[in-house]
Design an enzyme around this catalytic site. Sequence first.
Site, PDB file in Angstrom:
ATOM      1  N   ASP A   1      40.693  26.922  38.846  1.00 27.21           N
ATOM      2  CA  ASP A   1      41.294  28.095  38.211  1.00 27.21           C
ATOM      3  C   ASP A   1      40.347  29.274  38.438  1.00 27.21           C
ATOM      4  O   ASP A   1      39.256  29.335  37.875  1.00 27.21           O
ATOM      5  CB  ASP A   1      41.450  27.793  36.709  1.00 27.21           C
ATOM      6  N   HIS A   2      40.787  30.204  39.250  1.00 27.38           N
ATOM      7  CA  HIS A   2      39.894  31.304  39.643  1.00 27.38           C
ATOM      8  C   HIS A   2      39.656  32.300  38.502  1.00 27.38           C
ATOM      9  O   HIS A   2      38.802  33.173  38.601  1.00 27.38           O
ATOM     10  CB  HIS A   2      40.456  32.019  40.873  1.00 27.38           C
ATOM     11  N   ARG A   3      40.397  32.143  37.399  1.00 25.60           N
ATOM     12  CA  ARG A   3      40.097  32.983  36.238  1.00 25.60           C
ATOM     13  C   ARG A   3      38.792  32.527  35.592  1.00 25.60           C
ATOM     14  O   ARG A   3      38.119  33.297  34.913  1.00 25.60           O
ATOM     15  CB  ARG A   3      41.216  32.876  35.183  1.00 25.60           C
TER      16      ARG A   3
ATOM     17  N   ILE B   1      36.521  29.999  37.280  1.00 24.36           N
ATOM     18  CA  ILE B   1      35.494  29.571  38.231  1.00 24.36           C
ATOM     19  C   ILE B   1      35.494  30.492  39.449  1.00 24.36           C
ATOM     20  O   ILE B   1      36.543  30.757  40.051  1.00 24.36           O
ATOM     21  CB  ILE B   1      35.767  28.107  38.658  1.00 24.36           C
TER      22      ILE B   1
END
Length: 419
Positions: free
Chosen positions: A391-393, A395
């Site tokens: 989850d780029h939010r 990591i």
Amino acid sequence: MTVKTLTIPDIGSDASVEVVEVSVKSGDVVEQNQLLIVVESDKASVEIPSDFAGTVNSVDVAEGDFVKQGDAFLTLKTDTSDQDSQADAPTPSNEQAEPVREATPPTPTPSVARPDTAPSANTSGVVYAGPAVRKQARELGVDLSQVPATGVRNRITKEDVDAYVRQRLSEGAQASLPAVPEVDFAEFGEISTQKLNGVKRATAKAMTAAWLNIPHVTHFDEADITELEAFRKEKNALYTEQGIKFSVVPFVLNALSRALKEFPTFNASLNADGESLTLKKYLHIGVAVDTPKGLLVPAVRNVDALSIVEITRQLNEKAGLARDGKLPLTDMKGATFTLSSLGGIGGTAFTPIVNAPEVAILGLSRAVMKPRWNGEVFEPRLMLPLSLSYDHRVIDGAEAARFSKHVVELLQDNTCWPM
Ligand code: CAO
């Protein structure tokens, strides 16, 4: 011209009731049956319409006042004589005074759409709605002037507000999710229909939610498991008598448990406010299991406290239960990270979907021998493909690369497997 004093009719209660809405003001021309005021007891709202047509001379109550039956609340200039009025006017009957949800409505202004026309948004700026409906609209944040009315004489009902909210929600959903074209496949050849079972329907729902909510990135890597493979074979030979056979999966679970301790944000969940993380101090790793009914994900609990033998036993037991359709629901709850291994089947890489509200998932593909340059010559090495979706939010890419590299290093270090 006579001036009539209108009084509060029988409202089904001897107690005082509150005036919650005054719909007219001095000078207004009103028609017979037009709403004048609304009073509200703790049980119901009662709308009090005008018994006569005329012009409002004075309004003698205000919102918040308390009134009871017989109290004068308004005077009206009317052409109707007392005699006429007795003949024409609806006596303050039980029908009018009876507590109503949406009682006798006022006559609409000419610009308001008639109820027999298709409901459309109110363009007159005049909103006719009882207090219960107004309260409902306030709670839902609905602008009543936008709600098409279907009630008698253009009053907005609770159902109208519900329908409006439903419509807006579906418009919103459609706006964010363009529809896939519906095709009549039978037009092009023979077809049959297969119903999705409960597991597949639940997976579809969860995957859609995760896909829509999480900005996914997948990071690819490879671990040289040549040494691990030799170690695994050696251990398999030792444990055959105990009926234990190790695949690479328990080793990866152990390596993950150590890596997750080093990188706690991979063992976290993003809180609903989107501004903080919940970091979990326990390590329960979900393992995707392919079953005849579909994908099930039992959690191997406290993986960090388990030996490779214990992980193997637990995994075999849970995967067996899952395949037999006997896995308890509780076994599928509480995972903090997920491992999805397609290595037994094939493939070189894939992009697993994060099992929300977790923030990362590791996919394993089939290990294959590859030529690796050792600085002098190419060597055959067994390479295990890793696909880490996150989850780029939560990591960053660099963090994911470091985590993945650390897992690779752990898998390549044969000195610390807790058998
Ligand atoms: N590379 C090469 N061989 C592999 C391998 C890999 N990465 N992973 C497993 N294998 C081998 C095993 O060693 C085993 O070989 P043998 O038959 O010679 O012993 C064989 O493949 C079959 O392994 P397995 O799949 O039965 O067992 P496992 O421990 O590797 O995996 C489990 C267990 C539960 C993860 C697996 O059975 C499974 O269900 N996988 C599917 C998961 C899935 O559907 N994921 C997709 C979800 S969407 O993201």
